[in-house]
Design a protein around this motif. Structure first.
Motif, PDB file in Angstrom:
ATOM      1  N   PRO A 173       0.670  -1.403  -0.044  1.00 47.26           N
ATOM      2  CA  PRO A 173      -0.003   0.014  -0.012  1.00 47.26           C
ATOM      3  C   PRO A 173       0.659   1.436   0.104  1.00 47.26           C
ATOM      4  O   PRO A 173       0.361   2.236  -0.523  1.00 47.26           O
ATOM      5  N   PRO A 174       2.021   1.274   0.853  1.00 45.44           N
ATOM      6  CA  PRO A 174       2.685   2.636   0.783  1.00 45.44           C
ATOM      7  C   PRO A 174       3.237   2.774  -0.905  1.00 45.44           C
ATOM      8  O   PRO A 174       3.268   4.167  -0.962  1.00 45.44           O
ATOM      9  N   PHE A 175       3.661   1.860  -1.466  1.00 50.35           N
ATOM     10  CA  PHE A 175       4.151   2.100  -3.054  1.00 50.35           C
ATOM     11  C   PHE A 175       2.974   2.357  -3.793  1.00 50.35           C
ATOM     12  O   PHE A 175       3.144   3.143  -4.734  1.00 50.35           O
ATOM     13  N   LEU A 176       1.915   1.814  -3.514  1.00 49.18           N
ATOM     14  CA  LEU A 176       0.886   2.323  -4.287  1.00 49.18           C
ATOM     15  C   LEU A 176       0.305   3.751  -4.122  1.00 49.18           C
ATOM     16  O   LEU A 176       0.131   4.594  -5.222  1.00 49.18           O
ATOM     17  N   ARG A 177       0.291   4.279  -2.815  1.00 49.87           N
ATOM     18  CA  ARG A 177       0.213   5.753  -2.720  1.00 49.87           C
ATOM     19  C   ARG A 177       1.238   6.508  -3.170  1.00 49.87           C
ATOM     20  O   ARG A 177       0.915   7.569  -3.787  1.00 49.87           O
ATOM     21  N   PHE A 178       2.447   5.996  -3.336  1.00 54.89           N
ATOM     22  CA  PHE A 178       3.567   6.633  -4.052  1.00 54.89           C
ATOM     23  C   PHE A 178       3.271   6.953  -5.378  1.00 54.89           C
ATOM     24  O   PHE A 178       3.546   7.975  -6.102  1.00 54.89           O
ATOM     25  N   LEU A 179       2.716   5.970  -6.160  1.00 55.86           N
ATOM     26  CA  LEU A 179       2.319   5.975  -7.488  1.00 55.86           C
ATOM     27  C   LEU A 179       1.174   6.829  -8.017  1.00 55.86           C
ATOM     28  O   LEU A 179       1.252   7.142  -9.025  1.00 55.86           O
ATOM     29  N   GLN A 180       0.362   7.367  -6.753  1.00 56.80           N
ATOM     30  CA  GLN A 180      -0.718   7.970  -6.982  1.00 56.80           C
ATOM     31  C   GLN A 180      -0.223   9.515  -7.106  1.00 56.80           C
ATOM     32  O   GLN A 180      -0.984  10.401  -7.385  1.00 56.80           O
ATOM     33  N   GLY A 181       1.131   9.854  -6.570  1.00 54.46           N
ATOM     34  CA  GLY A 181       1.436  11.157  -6.357  1.00 54.46           C
ATOM     35  C   GLY A 181       2.219  11.623  -7.645  1.00 54.46           C
ATOM     36  O   GLY A 181       2.297  10.906  -8.731  1.00 54.46           O
ATOM     37  N   GLU A 182       2.553  12.761  -7.618  1.00 55.01           N
ATOM     38  CA  GLU A 182       3.268  13.370  -8.822  1.00 55.01           C
ATOM     39  C   GLU A 182       4.805  13.063  -8.759  1.00 55.01           C
ATOM     40  O   GLU A 182       5.253  13.339  -7.483  1.00 55.01           O
ATOM     41  N   HIS A 183       5.678  13.085  -9.500  1.00 57.41           N
ATOM     42  CA  HIS A 183       6.930  12.791  -9.446  1.00 57.41           C
ATOM     43  C   HIS A 183       7.688  13.848 -10.223  1.00 57.41           C
ATOM     44  O   HIS A 183       7.204  14.383 -11.387  1.00 57.41           O
ATOM     45  N   ASN A 184       9.181  13.986 -10.101  1.00 58.78           N
ATOM     46  CA  ASN A 184       9.744  15.032 -10.580  1.00 58.78           C
ATOM     47  C   ASN A 184      10.512  14.674 -12.041  1.00 58.78           C
ATOM     48  O   ASN A 184      10.746  15.290 -13.022  1.00 58.78           O
ATOM     49  N   THR A 185      10.775  13.048 -11.993  1.00 60.13           N
ATOM     50  CA  THR A 185      11.110  12.766 -13.137  1.00 60.13           C
ATOM     51  C   THR A 185      10.129  12.607 -14.239  1.00 60.13           C
ATOM     52  O   THR A 185       8.995  12.139 -14.029  1.00 60.13           O
ATOM     53  N   LEU A 186      10.411  12.823 -15.603  1.00 53.49           N
ATOM     54  CA  LEU A 186       9.306  12.827 -16.792  1.00 53.49           C
ATOM     55  C   LEU A 186       8.682  11.456 -16.850  1.00 53.49           C
ATOM     56  O   LEU A 186       7.413  11.217 -17.108  1.00 53.49           O
ATOM     57  N   ILE A 187       9.689  10.494 -16.835  1.00 55.15           N
ATOM     58  CA  ILE A 187       9.145   9.170 -17.290  1.00 55.15           C
ATOM     59  C   ILE A 187       8.271   8.437 -16.334  1.00 55.15           C
ATOM     60  O   ILE A 187       7.111   8.209 -16.678  1.00 55.15           O
ATOM     61  N   LEU A 188       8.703   8.650 -15.022  1.00 54.08           N
ATOM     62  CA  LEU A 188       7.761   7.730 -13.756  1.00 54.08           C
ATOM     63  C   LEU A 188       6.500   8.894 -13.819  1.00 54.08           C
ATOM     64  O   LEU A 188       5.482   8.057 -13.547  1.00 54.08           O
ATOM     65  N   ASN A 189       6.544  10.063 -13.812  1.00 57.35           N
ATOM     66  CA  ASN A 189       5.447  11.041 -13.870  1.00 57.35           C
ATOM     67  C   ASN A 189       4.425  10.557 -14.877  1.00 57.35           C
ATOM     68  O   ASN A 189       3.191  10.423 -14.634  1.00 57.35           O
ATOM     69  N   SER A 190       4.962  10.223 -16.273  1.00 55.91           N
ATOM     70  CA  SER A 190       4.087   9.845 -17.262  1.00 55.91           C
ATOM     71  C   SER A 190       3.364   8.656 -16.986  1.00 55.91           C
ATOM     72  O   SER A 190       2.338   8.303 -17.484  1.00 55.91           O
ATOM     73  N   ILE A 191       4.173   7.825 -16.387  1.00 56.60           N
ATOM     74  CA  ILE A 191       3.779   6.334 -16.071  1.00 56.60           C
ATOM     75  C   ILE A 191       2.573   6.446 -15.175  1.00 56.60           C
ATOM     76  O   ILE A 191       1.825   5.855 -15.074  1.00 56.60           O
ATOM     77  N   CYS A 192       2.863   7.096 -14.020  1.00 55.54           N
ATOM     78  CA  CYS A 192       2.028   7.143 -12.920  1.00 55.54           C
ATOM     79  C   CYS A 192       0.696   7.922 -13.166  1.00 55.54           C
ATOM     80  O   CYS A 192      -0.408   7.773 -12.814  1.00 55.54           O
ATOM     81  N   GLN A 193       0.591   9.112 -14.165  1.00 58.09           N
ATOM     82  CA  GLN A 193      -0.494   9.785 -14.452  1.00 58.09           C
ATOM     83  C   GLN A 193      -1.146   9.128 -15.766  1.00 58.09           C
ATOM     84  O   GLN A 193      -2.237   9.651 -16.126  1.00 58.09           O
ATOM     85  N   SER A 194      -0.815   7.911 -16.217  1.00 57.58           N
ATOM     86  CA  SER A 194      -1.296   7.484 -17.317  1.00 57.58           C
ATOM     87  C   SER A 194      -2.805   7.011 -16.630  1.00 57.58           C
ATOM     88  O   SER A 194      -2.973   6.261 -15.472  1.00 57.58           O
ATOM     89  N   ALA A 195      -3.744   7.004 -17.556  1.00 54.17           N
ATOM     90  CA  ALA A 195      -5.251   6.527 -17.070  1.00 54.17           C
ATOM     91  C   ALA A 195      -4.944   4.975 -16.645  1.00 54.17           C
ATOM     92  O   ALA A 195      -5.562   4.584 -15.779  1.00 54.17           O
ATOM     93  N   LYS A 196      -4.445   4.023 -17.734  1.00 53.51           N
ATOM     94  CA  LYS A 196      -4.622   2.929 -17.387  1.00 53.51           C
ATOM     95  C   LYS A 196      -3.658   2.402 -15.868  1.00 53.51           C
ATOM     96  O   LYS A 196      -4.073   1.507 -15.437  1.00 53.51           O
ATOM     97  N   VAL A 197      -2.790   3.054 -15.693  1.00 50.94           N
ATOM     98  CA  VAL A 197      -1.901   2.871 -14.402  1.00 50.94           C
ATOM     99  C   VAL A 197      -2.635   3.074 -13.195  1.00 50.94           C
ATOM    100  O   VAL A 197      -2.642   2.612 -12.224  1.00 50.94           O
ATOM    101  N   LYS A 198      -3.304   4.325 -13.334  1.00 49.64           N
ATOM    102  CA  LYS A 198      -4.250   4.752 -12.313  1.00 49.64           C
ATOM    103  C   LYS A 198      -5.451   3.788 -11.924  1.00 49.64           C
ATOM    104  O   LYS A 198      -5.762   3.489 -10.782  1.00 49.64           O
ATOM    105  N   GLU A 199      -5.960   3.183 -13.136  1.00 52.14           N
ATOM    106  CA  GLU A 199      -7.046   2.240 -13.008  1.00 52.14           C
ATOM    107  C   GLU A 199      -6.482   1.056 -12.236  1.00 52.14           C
ATOM    108  O   GLU A 199      -7.245   0.271 -11.281  1.00 52.14           O
ATOM    109  N   LEU A 200      -5.237   0.826 -12.495  1.00 49.78           N
ATOM    110  CA  LEU A 200      -4.651  -0.751 -12.076  1.00 49.78           C
ATOM    111  C   LEU A 200      -4.324  -0.398 -10.498  1.00 49.78           C
ATOM    112  O   LEU A 200      -4.597  -1.125  -9.732  1.00 49.78           O
ATOM    113  N   VAL A 201      -3.784   0.752 -10.024  1.00 50.17           N
ATOM    114  CA  VAL A 201      -3.631   1.162  -8.818  1.00 50.17           C
ATOM    115  C   VAL A 201      -5.084   1.194  -8.077  1.00 50.17           C
ATOM    116  O   VAL A 201      -4.949   0.740  -6.941  1.00 50.17           O
ATOM    117  N   ASN A 202      -5.980   1.814  -8.650  1.00 50.06           N
ATOM    118  CA  ASN A 202      -7.131   1.964  -7.863  1.00 50.06           C
ATOM    119  C   ASN A 202      -7.842   0.425  -7.701  1.00 50.06           C
ATOM    120  O   ASN A 202      -8.384   0.101  -6.565  1.00 50.06           O
TER     121      ASN A 202
END
Length: 206
Positions: A173-202
């Motif tokens: 769960p702590p890592f899942l919450r980490f994925l729900q946040g915004e990130h400084n690196t372009l690639i990680l932020n793009s992955i976490c803000q993806s609609a598909k990844v958000k759905e998988l996390v939820n």
């Protein structure tokens, strides 16, 4: 047998594609057929032999190759070395079987140049295997990020399909919450803000 498919009473001219049957492998199989004891001869790798025996439909020899493969306890770096050799042949099931033997060599493999240069199909197969040696599913997620990062402009289109290999329900769960946040690196932020990844996390939270 492969040559039984040729018509009777005609000049037998056969063409064996070198990408499936190397001259060395054909020589080994020919000698093996003539040997009463049915023992392998010559200098031929197990990958070459498997490819040729598959194409020529020599089932008895295929059984022998599998026995050799199992008896030698091929795993780890040795399995990956054979997998890389098998990339030169069209023997997909054998390659998948070799990947399943990676096990404890998974993390050293991910750190290698060979990993980031693998084709998308094989990265997806590797990350989907249940038996790879990781401490947690986080390492599967970060392995996917590493491969995507190597050539993000070209690989970002494959990001969502690759993320489907990650078992989000196994992420803490702590890592899942980490994925729900915004990130400084372009690639990680793009992955976490993806609609598909958000759905998988939820879904993992549910």
């Amino acid at each position: 047998m492969y040559f039984r498919g040729y018509g009777e009473g005609k000049t037998l001219t056969g063409h064996l594609p070198v990408e499936m049957v190397t001259p060395t492998a054909f020589h080994v199989i020919y000698n093996w057929m003539l040997d009463i004891k049915k023992s392998r001869k010559g200098d031929c790798s197990i990958v070459e032999l498997y490819s040729a025996a598959t194409f020529m439909k020599v089932n008895e020899l295929l059984d022998l190759v599998f026995d050799c493969f199992n008896d030698s306890c091929v795993s780890g770096s040795q399995a990956f070395g054979l997998f890389m050799e098998a990339l030169n042949f069209e023997i997909r099931m054998f390659q998948i079987m070799l990947l399943s033997r990676i096990e404890e060599f998974f993390l050293p493999l991910v750190a290698s140049k060979e990993f980031v240069e693998l084709d998308f199909y094989w990265v997806r197969e590797l990350l989907s295997i249940q038996s790879v040696g990781v401490n947690s599913e986080i390492e599967i997620f970060m392995s996917a990020v590493r491969w995507l990062s190597h050539n993000w402009p070209k690989r970002k289109a494959q990001m969502e399909k690759l993320m489907e290999c990650v078992r989000f329900c196994l992420l803490p769960p702590p890592f899942l919450r980490f994925l729900q946040g915004e990130h400084n690196t372009l690639i990680l932020n793009s992955i976490c803000q993806s609609a598909k990844v958000k759905e998988l996390v939820n879904k993992a939270f549910v």
